[in-house]
Motif scaffolding. Structure first.
Motif, mmCIF file in Angstrom:
data_model
loop_
_atom_site.group_PDB
_atom_site.id
_atom_site.type_symbol
_atom_site.label_atom_id
_atom_site.label_comp_id
_atom_site.label_asym_id
_atom_site.label_seq_id
_atom_site.Cartn_x
_atom_site.Cartn_y
_atom_site.Cartn_z
ATOM 1 N N ASN A 266 12.009 21.522 2.828
ATOM 2 C CA ASN A 266 11.488 20.212 2.455
ATOM 3 C C ASN A 266 10.391 19.544 3.487
ATOM 4 N N GLU A 295 6.094 16.601 -4.267
ATOM 5 C CA GLU A 295 6.794 15.285 -4.441
ATOM 6 C C GLU A 295 6.380 14.267 -3.807
ATOM 7 N N ASP A 302 9.458 24.730 1.723
ATOM 8 C CA ASP A 302 10.534 25.223 2.740
ATOM 9 C C ASP A 302 9.643 26.249 3.587
#
Ligand code: S3P
Length: 448
Positions: A266, A295, A302
């Motif tokens: 993330n 997002e 990742d």
């Protein structure tokens, strides 16, 4: 000495393999801005994932001193803002600790409200230049009274009848840009900031998210940002993304530590922040972006980093500097294990961070057997290759979290351990650094 206590000497031993997932804390830049903009909105802003490092906690305390109500409730930070122009005069000195971002953004935020506030910090912050912020704030009508050379402690008298400003930022600095934009909030009319080199754009994104009218245009002069003053900021619910600047440490540690395979989930790859990761790839690092997705309008992935024994030294493009400015210390550690020279030009700003980062890293790397050349705005690390860096020195972290963490990472792959005089400052941005790294398999201990 650490910001709030005695020095904390630490030692890093040759480690490995590092394996597993590294969940790094929330982004420091976005955390500061969440608190400040939350304090300038009317109503309740809720923030999850806030970095609970000392720098950000100092900003929370400062916002309380200016009148915002801030508390934590089941892991969420709740901010009851006072509105644009609603700051009250603090009755105590504002201590921003180690944080240049904190003090510069807060000075901007209060500079167009007719109140006085006195700012101070720790020994590192009180050496850093503040004229870069007080010069443009003076154009709005604010006055600053500080120590010689524009240093803290310093009192700012906010402007009673501020006028809008058009300002070209003379150094690539998101802190200066942000201070001017925050000051522009309480000014009638349009405040314009021009930056020749694009720096991190969190303030622009978040101001727009809070409902301010803001436009950004790329022109021949550079990036032109126009903010219309005196908006009513609408409270937000904010999820702070994880910090790419903190992710840099487990990523770089994995690249230089034998047998490693680490995933850092993330991580935002906002182009104004992700320069290090592209640089590492250019050096031949086994670094991949997995589950690439979007997002909140930002690319997120990742990061997967595996031991990379065949790294090559490179010329780091000067135009990439702003997008990786906080990552040069740990890049210089990786460069020490590469074959050949890594030349890093266009980095004058490194000399005025929490420490003179070129000098701090060059001195410590030399003590560990690495040849480093440096000039006013450049430095070159002569890579020795994997297994060829001696280590064995005790180095100084100069009240600088990123210097402390970089030298501990160095020690994971040197032939003899590396000791730092003080790991206390790590708590400013990455309080769980030691437990996170030891959880992956690194060997860090208290030293004497
Ligand atoms: C920051 C901007 C950068 C960076 C600092 C955080 C910010 O400083 O080094 O850690 O949040 O705006 P400058 O703006 O001085 O380059």
């Amino acid at each position: 000495m650490s910001a709030h206590g005695d020095p904390v000497p630490m030692i890093a031993h040759r480690s490995g393999p590092l394996r597993g997932e590294a969940h790094v804390p929330g982004d420091k830049s976005i955390s500061h801005r969440s608190l400040i903009l939350g304090a300038m909105a009317v109503g309740e802003t809720r923030v999850t994932g806030l970095l609970e490092g000392q720098d950000v906690l100092d900003t929370a305390k400062a916002m309380q001193a200016f009148g915002a109500e801030i508390y934590q409730e089941d892991g969420t930070w709740v901010i009851h803002g006072v509105g644009v122009g609603g700051f009250g005069e603090p009755d105590q000195v504002i201590d921003c600790g180690n944080s240049g971002t904190g003090v510069r953004l807060i000075m901007g935020a209060m500079a167009t409200t007719p109140i006085a506030a006195t700012f101070t910090g720790d020994a590192s912050l009180n050496k850093r230049p503040m004229a870069r912020v007080t010069d443009p704030l003076a154009l709005f009508g604010a006055r600053a009274y500080g120590r010689s050379g524009g240093r803290l402690p310093m009192t700012i008298l906010g402007a009673r009848d501020p006028i809008p400003v058009r300002y070209t930022v003379p150094v690539p600095s998101a802190q200066v840009k942000s201070a001017v934009l925050l000051a522009g909030l309480n000014v009638p009319g349009d405040t314009v900031v021009i930056e020749a080199e694009a720096t991190r754009d969190h303030s622009e994104r978040m101001l727009a998210g809070f409902g301010a009218k803001l436009t950004t245009e790329d022109t021949d002069e550079g990036r032109v940002i126009t903010l219309t003053g005196q908006p009513e900021l609408t409270p937000q619910t904010i999820i702070v993304p994880r910090d790419p600047s903190s992710a840099a440490f487990p990523v770089c540690a994995a690249l230089i530590t034998e047998g490693s395979d680490v995933v850092v989930p993330n991580i935002g790859l906002n182009p104004t922040r992700a320069g290090l990761f592209y640089t590492l790839q250019d050096m031949g690092a086994d670094l991949t972006f997995e589950n690439l997705r979007e997002e909140g309008g930002e690319p997120v992935a990742d990061l997967r980093a595996r031991f990379s024994p065949d790294l090559k030294g490179i010329e780091v493009p000067a135009e990439r500097a702003a997008s990786m400015i906080d990552e040069y210390p740990v890049l210089s550690v990786v460069a020490a294990f590469a074959q050949g020279k890594t030349h890093m030009p266009g980095v004058k700003e490194l000399r005025v961070k929490e420490s003179d980062r070129i000098d701090a890293m060059a001195t410590g790397l030399r003590a560990c057997g690495v040849t480093v050349e440096d000039g006013p705005d450049w430095w070159t690390v002569h890579g020795r290759g994997f297994g060829e860096v001696a280590g064995g020195a005790k180095v100084q972290s100069h009240l600088d979290h990123r210097i402390a963490m970089s030298f501990l990472v160095l020690g994971f792959a040197t032939n003899a351990p590396v000791t730092i005089d003080d790991g206390g400052p790590i708590a400013t941005s990455f309080p769980v650094f030691q437990s996170l790294m030891t959880g992956l398999g690194a060997r860090i201990e208290a030293a004497v």
